[in-house]
Design an enzyme around this catalytic site. Sequence first.
Site, PDB file in Angstrom:
ATOM      1  N   ASP A 275     -11.423  -7.148  16.072  1.00  0.00           N
ATOM      2  CA  ASP A 275     -11.522  -6.231  14.933  1.00  0.00           C
ATOM      3  C   ASP A 275     -12.693  -5.284  15.183  1.00  0.00           C
ATOM      4  O   ASP A 275     -13.710  -5.329  14.484  1.00  0.00           O
ATOM      5  CB  ASP A 275     -11.721  -7.020  13.638  1.00  0.00           C
ATOM      6  CG  ASP A 275     -10.527  -7.920  13.344  1.00  0.00           C
ATOM      7  OD1 ASP A 275      -9.442  -7.382  13.057  1.00  0.00           O
ATOM      8  OD2 ASP A 275     -10.673  -9.150  13.418  1.00  0.00           O
TER       9      ASP A 275
ATOM     10  N   HIS B  40     -11.731 -17.725  16.426  1.00  0.00           N
ATOM     11  CA  HIS B  40     -12.722 -18.098  15.421  1.00  0.00           C
ATOM     12  C   HIS B  40     -13.669 -19.174  15.973  1.00  0.00           C
ATOM     13  O   HIS B  40     -14.876 -19.135  15.732  1.00  0.00           O
ATOM     14  CB  HIS B  40     -12.045 -18.651  14.163  1.00  0.00           C
ATOM     15  CG  HIS B  40     -11.155 -17.670  13.460  1.00  0.00           C
ATOM     16  ND1 HIS B  40      -9.784 -17.741  13.534  1.00  0.00           N
ATOM     17  CD2 HIS B  40     -11.447 -16.605  12.674  1.00  0.00           C
ATOM     18  CE1 HIS B  40      -9.264 -16.763  12.816  1.00  0.00           C
ATOM     19  NE2 HIS B  40     -10.238 -16.053  12.282  1.00  0.00           N
TER      20      HIS B  40
END
Length: 279
Positions: free
Chosen positions: A150, A37
């Site tokens: 993802d 992140h």
Amino acid sequence: MKIVNTVAEVREQVKEWRKQGLTVGLVPTMGYLHEGHKSLIDRAVVDNDRVVVSVFVNPMQFGPSEDLESYPRDMDRDAALCEDAGASLIFHPEPSEMYHDDFSSFVDMSTLTGGLCGKTRPIHFRGVCTVVSKLFNIVTPDRAYFGQKDAQQLAVIRHMVSDLNFGIEIVGCPIIREEDGLAKSSRNTYLSPEERKAALVLSRSLKLGKKLIEDGEKDARKVIAAIRGEIEKEPLAKIDYVEIVDWNTLEPVESTEGEILTAMAVYIGKTRLIDNFIK
């Protein structure tokens, strides 16, 4: 750096930034942030004058038997990472702020979502598309940042933005890995020490598949078989899927030529992990 909990507060802050002629980046997350992140936030800080990080465990993208309640949460830790990375604002709403009692509007997609993770998580991408659309409407960013780990989500969001004319640049960022190769994930915290060691089979098997392709193997079925064979050597691993698909359409391919996504989902114990590479 501010932490706000309501849509109105976000819109008011963004309005002030726009008056100053500033650009805005958005990093949507479900929290329990890690170096993956942080790499998205770092990139957003470089590209934009101000950066909003959303921290919201979205109930709409979890199935009935999935880990909504146990999904890891640590807002103090998340705030420290965001501040260290240079984020300007954290949007941390309650579910009731995002979905009022009579909420009944959804963003669904008829392509890209049926295969890969969509096979075993049939409601997942409707939840992702709906919440990301809401975040786009709330923050109105110039750019939004998503990780390649993802990969299907990244492809789905890019397609949705094109379909719905959002006018937002979607920036895909590389997978961030541990030193031993495991892709960083908030769900890695579920793994016992034995399972953590077993989880290395994901990156190891992908490395094998990638080498086969680099060495000239063009038959996708043979590459998939080699990857599956490596995973099946690990007693704690249970394969959900291993597939090679066209990176643009996410449709299965027979040849490894062209731009392809080699993706997998594997259960290590009860924990479902994903990994991939794009060629």
